[in-house]
Write a protein that holds these residues in place. Structure first.
Motif, PDB file in Angstrom:
ATOM      1  N   SER A 179       0.871  -1.191   0.018  1.00  0.00           N
ATOM      2  CA  SER A 179      -0.008  -0.057   0.065  1.00  0.00           C
ATOM      3  C   SER A 179       0.793   1.213  -0.007  1.00  0.00           C
ATOM      4  CB  SER A 179      -0.974  -0.017   1.199  1.00  0.00           C
ATOM      5  OG  SER A 179       0.006   0.122   2.425  1.00  0.00           O
ATOM      6  N   GLY A 180       0.251   2.359  -0.191  1.00  0.00           N
ATOM      7  CA  GLY A 180       1.037   3.828  -0.021  1.00  0.00           C
ATOM      8  C   GLY A 180       0.106   4.651  -0.876  1.00  0.00           C
ATOM      9  N   SER A 181       0.849   6.114  -1.252  1.00  0.00           N
ATOM     10  CA  SER A 181       0.241   7.024  -1.653  1.00  0.00           C
ATOM     11  C   SER A 181       0.538   6.937  -3.313  1.00  0.00           C
ATOM     12  CB  SER A 181       0.559   8.336  -0.938  1.00  0.00           C
ATOM     13  OG  SER A 181       0.083   8.485   0.333  1.00  0.00           O
ATOM     14  N   GLY A 182       1.280   6.049  -3.697  1.00  0.00           N
ATOM     15  CA  GLY A 182       1.451   6.094  -5.141  1.00  0.00           C
ATOM     16  C   GLY A 182       1.200   5.045  -5.696  1.00  0.00           C
ATOM     17  N   PHE A 183       0.873   4.891  -6.806  1.00  0.00           N
ATOM     18  CA  PHE A 183       0.685   3.808  -7.859  1.00  0.00           C
ATOM     19  C   PHE A 183       1.258   3.813  -9.206  1.00  0.00           C
ATOM     20  CE2 PHE A 183      -3.000   6.551  -9.143  1.00  0.00           C
ATOM     21  CZ  PHE A 183      -2.884   6.111 -10.403  1.00  0.00           C
ATOM     22  N   TYR A 184       1.165   2.728  -9.998  1.00  0.00           N
ATOM     23  CA  TYR A 184       1.715   2.842 -11.236  1.00  0.00           C
ATOM     24  C   TYR A 184       1.167   1.776 -11.855  1.00  0.00           C
ATOM     25  CZ  TYR A 184       4.606  -1.370  -9.939  1.00  0.00           C
ATOM     26  OH  TYR A 184       5.049  -2.503  -9.284  1.00  0.00           O
ATOM     27  N   VAL A 185       1.370   1.802 -13.207  1.00  0.00           N
ATOM     28  CA  VAL A 185       0.935   0.809 -14.266  1.00  0.00           C
ATOM     29  C   VAL A 185       2.093   0.653 -15.159  1.00  0.00           C
ATOM     30  CG1 VAL A 185      -0.766  -0.165 -15.823  1.00  0.00           C
ATOM     31  CG2 VAL A 185      -1.509   0.960 -13.841  1.00  0.00           C
ATOM     32  N   GLY A 186       2.660  -0.637 -15.478  1.00  0.00           N
ATOM     33  CA  GLY A 186       3.679  -0.865 -16.262  1.00  0.00           C
ATOM     34  C   GLY A 186       3.538  -2.106 -17.260  1.00  0.00           C
ATOM     35  N   HIS A 187       3.956  -2.032 -18.358  1.00  0.00           N
ATOM     36  CA  HIS A 187       3.614  -3.168 -19.242  1.00  0.00           C
ATOM     37  C   HIS A 187       4.564  -3.529 -20.154  1.00  0.00           C
ATOM     38  CE1 HIS A 187       2.583  -1.298 -23.155  1.00  0.00           C
ATOM     39  NE2 HIS A 187       1.810  -0.419 -22.575  1.00  0.00           N
TER      40      HIS A 187
END
Length: 658
Positions: free
Chosen positions: A350-358
């Motif tokens: 968890s945390g205050s950041g998120f990402y999407v990578g492909h």
């Protein structure tokens, strides 16, 4: 009373009674500041410059680049409406009053975290507008505001709940889209539907076809797949197949090539051509495939891309955005992942950041640090890849792009056939539907309804007259398009395509109601582009179709959005459409104070005709004058150009004779 004196009076008189819903608080504000606030005031305030309209002498909002003669302070209410609470002779006075109201709203806030955030915003604004502030002062104020907003967000339980619900909805939507993209449609004769259903086939109501769900054994359905393939070749109409009549001939798929930069001349000599859009080489029509075989993309299909290099690039981008990497991060599987950011307690999941990578085709991704507001759109640059690997990535990305484009085009073509067939079950509108009555419209050719006359069906066409979608408008005004259909670049010609071809000008508006009101006033066909984002595309397409017609863009003026979000999409996109076509932009002008008091309800020419005190007479005066002037200007310009060409032709003839 001076604003400074008003602040002191408020500070001493309100006491503990600081609830915005409290009548005592609002009454105190009104008595001290001599302003009129709505009970549902949101606390949002903006200032707007005004000028005198050259058309009728009314006071209107100052357009971009024009110096205002006065300023007004506008408050926004919960329903989106606005009301003017004060007028000022200078921008500084207006800003001072707006700052006072914002300060009042901040002190009225009962949530301490939100109060701190509002006060931090006020402080940042004051620092930004202080001519003596240094860059360091502004940076410190910005940091204080961001930290306060972050604390307010983290401690807002309702907001966190809505964020969680939004994320779940996004995940569910992504799953549904993935499931739909992986569907294999088959053609099942009606007599064998039970047999196909027993094997696991499912029925898609939207596509009106049977399909094999992901994970099922395709071999069990080979019989139906062959039937579907035969139907596609023979052009048979029927469930699951495509008819040959009116079907577009598909362009052959391109064979993309993995050509390193140093070998480009060799590939070109063998017949390779460059695709600017895909940034990749492909085999041209006169290609020598025996010489191009060493660069064929199928030589590397199925091999694993050099995933570690792009993954390391993405990891570096995450660190630059303030994310803390640990464990498996980054996981580049095309899904959303939470991650800890600098300055908060570490958590693995968890945390205050998120990402999407492909890693699909050309590796790319998206990063958001909610604490700092940093947002990054990342694409692999292939720093550690050799020329051959870079060429392979480009070819793979081009191939994936082509496959997705083909799949989307095929899906949209199927939906276009379905919505076209649907028209046969509808009837022309003879009596206004509930939506038309609400908008004060009379039935126009080309718009349909159901047997009960409840829903309004507005077909969407391209510039060649092909129907791609339908807009469904319910009796309560709710609108939607056929799911998965093509809307981009499509429009509805009010009165029909033939009437549009005969019209003396291309008059293009956003919504159907606006375009219909314009057609009733002008007595000739107009165009509905459906929304502001589609307006420039439609204008360009029709300008190319009818290059000899003058263009008039009848735009919306979204002052409510301008006050709330700082931009005016209706006016901005209308300006873009006019610039792209060399046309004229026309915005509705309402009676004094109508937009100021109810900006959300006074945006377009239909509002002018049905809600404004100026009524249909005001619509007729404004739109007829503008269109007539543009037609006259266009004809004059055409005549001047013709004379210039004739003079030039005469000069060339004289030179030849001499």
């Amino acid at each position: 009373m001076a604003v400074a004196d008003a602040r002191k009076a408020l500070n001493g008189s309100v006491g503990a009674e600081r609830d915005m819903a409290s009548a005592a608080f609002l009454q105190t504000v009104e008595d001290v500041l001599e302003v009129d606030l709505h009970p549902d005031w949101t606390g949002e305030v903006s200032i707007l410059g005004e000028v005198v309209s050259p058309v009728d002498g009314a006071i209107v909002l100052a357009p971009p680049g024009v110096e205002p003669i006065s300023w007004k302070v506008v408050a926004t209410n919960a329903d989106g409406s606005t009301n003017t609470v004060d007028y000022a002779e200078s921008e500084d006075d207006a800003r001072d009053m707006a700052g006072t109201l914002k300060l009042i709203d901040a002190y009225a806030e009962t949530n301490e975290y939100e109060k701190a955030a509002k006060l931090a915003r006020i402080y940042e604004e004051s620092v930004q507008h202080n001519p003596e502030s240094t860059r360091e002062d502004i940076a410190v104020a910005r940091a204080i505001r961001k930290d306060a907003e972050f604390n307010a967000t983290r401690n807002d339980a309702d907001l966190q709940r809505r964020i969680s619900e939004q994320e779940k909805a996004l995940t569910q939507t992504a799953t549904e889209l993935s499931d739909q993209a992986n569907r294999v449609y088959i053609q099942v004769p009606y007599s064998e539907k039970d047999q196909a259903k027993a094997l696991g086939a499912r029925w898609d109501r939207q596509e009106q076809s049977w399909y094999v769900p992901p994970g099922a054994d395709l071999a069990s359905f080979s019989k139906y797949a062959q039937q579907a393939a035969k139907s596609g070749r023979d052009g048979e109409n029927g469930q699951g197949g495509e008819g040959s009549e009116g079907r577009e001939v598909d362009a052959p798929a391109r064979q993309y090539l993995a050509v390193p930069y140093a070998e480009r001349h060799q590939a070109k000599a063998a017949g390779a051509e460059w695709d600017k859009g895909a940034q990749c080489w492909y085999a041209g029509q006169a290609a020598d495939m025996s010489r191009l075989s060493k660069w064929k993309s199928d030589q590397f299909q199925g091999q694993q891309d050099p995933a570690m290099q792009p993954k390391e690039e993405f990891a570096q981008a995450l660190r630059q955005a303030g994310c803390v990497l640990s464990g498996e991060h980054p996981v580049m599987d095309g899904k959303k992942h939470r991650i800890t950011v600098e300055g908060e307690k570490f958590s693995e999941h968890s945390g205050s950041g998120f990402y999407v990578g492909h890693l699909d085709g050309h590796p790319a991704g998206y990063i958001k640090n909610n604490k700092t507001g940093v947002e990054t759109h990342w694409k692999s640059k292939g720093y550690t890849l050799d020329p051959q690997q870079k060429a392979e990535l480009r070819a793979s990305a081009a191939l994936k792009l082509q496959e997705r484009g083909d799949q989307l085009a095929s899906q949209q073509a199927q939906i276009a056939e379905r919505v076209t067939r649907q028209m046969a079950d509808l009837v022309p509108v003879e009596r206004p539907t509930a939506y038309m009555r609400a908008k004060g419209l009379q039935p126009q050719p080309g718009v349909m309804t159901d047997r009960g006359g409840e829903t309004t069906y507005v077909p969407a066409y391209d510039a060649d007259g092909k129907q791609w979608s339908t807009q469904y408008i319910r009796d309560d005004g709710a609108k939607r398009f056929a799911k998965g259909s093509r809307k981009t670049g499509c429009f509805h010609p009010v009165g029909g395509m033939e009437a549009l071809a005969k019209a003396p000008a291309l008059v293009i508006a956003e919504g159907y109601a606006t375009a219909c009101s314009l057609a009733e006033s002008l007595k000739h066909a107009t165009v509905a582009a459906f929304d502001s984002g589609n307006l420039p595309l439609v204008a360009q397409a029709l300008h190319a179709k009818f290059p000899g017609k003058p263009v008039v863009i009848a735009g919306d003026n979204d002052l409510a959005q301008q006050a709330a979000r700082g931009h005016n999409p209706g006016r901005e996109k209308a300006q873009e459409a006019a610039q792209l076509t060399g046309g004229k932009l026309v915005l509705p002008i309402f009676a004094p104070d109508e937009q100021a008091k109810h900006a959300a309800n006074f945006t377009d020419f239909n509002d002018l005709a049905t809600k404004s005190a100026l009524g249909r007479d005001g619509l007729d005066r404004q739109i007829r004058t503008a269109v007539a002037a543009e037609i006259e200007r266009h004809e004059k310009k055409t005549q001047e150009l013709t004379q210039e060409l004739q003079q030039g032709h005469g000069q060339r003839r004289s030179i030849k004779v001499a």
